[in-house]
Scaffold this active site. Sequence first.
Site, mmCIF file in Angstrom:
data_model
loop_
_atom_site.group_PDB
_atom_site.id
_atom_site.type_symbol
_atom_site.label_atom_id
_atom_site.label_comp_id
_atom_site.label_asym_id
_atom_site.label_seq_id
_atom_site.Cartn_x
_atom_site.Cartn_y
_atom_site.Cartn_z
ATOM 1 N N LYS A 47 0.848 -1.198 0.000
ATOM 2 C CA LYS A 47 0.000 0.000 0.000
ATOM 3 C C LYS A 47 0.883 1.247 0.000
ATOM 4 C CE LYS A 47 -3.953 -1.799 2.650
ATOM 5 N NZ LYS A 47 -4.982 -1.557 1.637
ATOM 6 N N ARG A 92 -10.083 -11.582 2.281
ATOM 7 C CA ARG A 92 -10.955 -12.636 1.748
ATOM 8 C C ARG A 92 -10.285 -13.997 1.813
ATOM 9 N NH1 ARG A 92 -11.539 -9.402 -3.821
ATOM 10 N NH2 ARG A 92 -11.110 -7.718 -2.391
HETATM 11 N N1 BES Z 1 -7.980 -3.723 4.401
HETATM 12 C C1 BES Z 1 -8.153 -3.336 3.073
HETATM 13 C C2 BES Z 1 -9.451 -2.589 2.799
HETATM 14 C C3 BES Z 1 -9.627 -1.266 3.498
HETATM 15 C C4 BES Z 1 -9.306 -0.096 2.867
HETATM 16 C C5 BES Z 1 -10.187 -1.201 4.748
HETATM 17 C C6 BES Z 1 -9.512 1.113 3.486
HETATM 18 C C7 BES Z 1 -10.400 0.013 5.377
HETATM 19 C C8 BES Z 1 -10.063 1.164 4.750
HETATM 20 C C9 BES Z 1 -8.145 -4.568 2.156
HETATM 21 O O1 BES Z 1 -7.356 -5.616 2.599
HETATM 22 C C10 BES Z 1 -7.641 -4.126 0.828
HETATM 23 O O2 BES Z 1 -6.555 -3.637 0.787
HETATM 24 N N2 BES Z 1 -8.440 -4.299 -0.205
HETATM 25 C C11 BES Z 1 -8.075 -3.881 -1.492
HETATM 26 C C12 BES Z 1 -8.650 -4.880 -2.476
HETATM 27 C C13 BES Z 1 -8.157 -4.689 -3.876
HETATM 28 C C14 BES Z 1 -6.691 -5.002 -3.972
HETATM 29 C C15 BES Z 1 -8.955 -5.578 -4.799
HETATM 30 C C16 BES Z 1 -8.653 -2.485 -1.745
HETATM 31 O O3 BES Z 1 -9.737 -2.206 -1.275
HETATM 32 O O4 BES Z 1 -7.976 -1.681 -2.369
HETATM 33 ZN ZN ZN Z 2 -5.334 -5.493 2.024
#
Ligand code: BES
Ligand code: ZN
Length: 525
Positions: A296, A370
């Site tokens: 990230k 997931r």
């Molecule tokens: N934990 C994150 C989602 C999240 C984002 C929670 C902001 C709370 C606030 C999750 O694991 C994630 O990073 N999801 C990705 C999925 C994508 C790679 C398909 C996302 O939402 O960008």
């Molecule tokens: Zn994530």
Amino acid sequence: MLLPCVRSGAARRLGRAVPRACSCSAQGPSARRCSGKGLVLGVYSSEKDDGVAQFTSAGDAFDRLVSGKLRALLSLCGPPLKKGKTRIFHGLHQDFPSVVVVGLGKKNAGINEQENWNEGKENIRTAVAVGCRQIQDLEIPCVEVDPCGDAQAAAEGAVLGLHEYNELKQKKKPVVSPQLHGSAENQAWQKGVIYAEGQNLARYLMEAPANYITPIKFAEHIEQKLRTFSNVKVHIRPESWITTQEMGAFLSVAKGSAEPPIFLEIHYLGGANTNDSPLVFVGKGVTFDSGGISLKPSSGMDAMRADMGGAATVCSAIVTAAALNLPLNIIGLAPLCENMPSGKANKPGDVVRAKNGKTIQVDNTDAEGRLLLADALCYAHNFNARAIVNAATLTGAMDVALGSAATGVFTNSSWLWTHLYEASILTGDRVWRMPLFEHYTKQVTDCPLADVSNIGKYSRAGGACTAAAFLKEFVTASHWAHLDIAGVMSNKDEVPYLRKGMAGRPTRTLVEFAARLSQDSHNAK
Ligand code: BES
Ligand code: ZN
Ligand code: ZN
């Protein structure tokens, strides 16, 4: 005659200095250090245009006690108080050196069909929270709270409104203990305190830094909270157990971190029979989500310490159910680990095998939640559940869709949806139904190397829906709901009775839902 000690702008509006009749003798900042109790009283907005304050019954009684001075002072201060606005009066009564009067809005506010919540309860939560914080700012250690006609909502406003994560600071906010003013509604007040403390437990776990709340620390904290209940059993499953369970998807995420994973399993046996079908809660427990190899951006990454919000809310809901002694059985499952980049971490394109035998292509290591949930959901099917409800801070797309207004609910059961929805109207921590269309399933099952991909093939489009469709591949139960809580994870100022920080939402809705289920005579299965 006594004059109000005005701190909320009335003096400015009156355009003159108002002498203070505060019981405190000292001047300057120390003048705020009053002894004795504070009192928070609600006042409704005037229904007529006469500007006369409409007190609650507690307000009326107090006004009589001070021979009508409160009403007189309020009208002297200017127009009637708007919703959530306050005036402070000092020296009106020796037992209550400081009295905060706070606007409750319309007197007969009830369910608002447009807003999908009980506006009267929300108004009380907000007003009481604002009032109690003013008492805290005055460094008064104790406050009595007007039940405002709904002692549960008032207690929730007080306990939620005063909560702040202070743990690691040397300078802490003064502790204020709220108490019910009067005794008529004591049971409802106590219930509100328990509901709010449940949400505060989730807020605490989510706010705490990831080096303090590691998977094992999370599990031990919950175990400690449940120690006093003889009808609760807590299993802290180590990595070796997770391996024997063949939870290959969960393990593939965990192996990227030096911190060992934990599978937390809670059995709350409150039902009439220990073998009554349980409600099964499952919560995503990523104690820190760096994204892994699909790293990230560093800005804002610290918020990913709350990526165990699913685990925090479901476990806190079970602690609360136990405290309320709810008559049903609940099982809580929380796969806990970190998602880190390392030489052992998942790589984009890796294929892993979940507990039900399905293979998963890990196309993005940041879609890790997931993977944990796939295995935990398979395991949840061992318990002949009445319903399986999982909560997860799963997708940024959920935040894009609804923001912090409501939790997104994806469910294959209208029965389950109705219970969750009705619970949320009462708690004010709202839910909104989202689709589980085949349309999205196709986008995760069209995968080059495995049965399913961990991202949708059109990448960001409908991201919350493709994530839900992925989870559905691991569910055979006919009453399942997935709650995407990413949008409600934190609070800036949207929920006025929660301070800025991790929100612990929707713990109270989960508790209210469990309470309703325990009373549901149909016992749908
Ligand atoms: N934990 C994150 C989602 C999240 C984002 C929670 C902001 C709370 C606030 C999750 O694991 C994630 O990073 N999801 C990705 C999925 C994508 C790679 C398909 C996302 O939402 O960008
Ligand atoms: Zn994530
Ligand atoms: Zn995550």
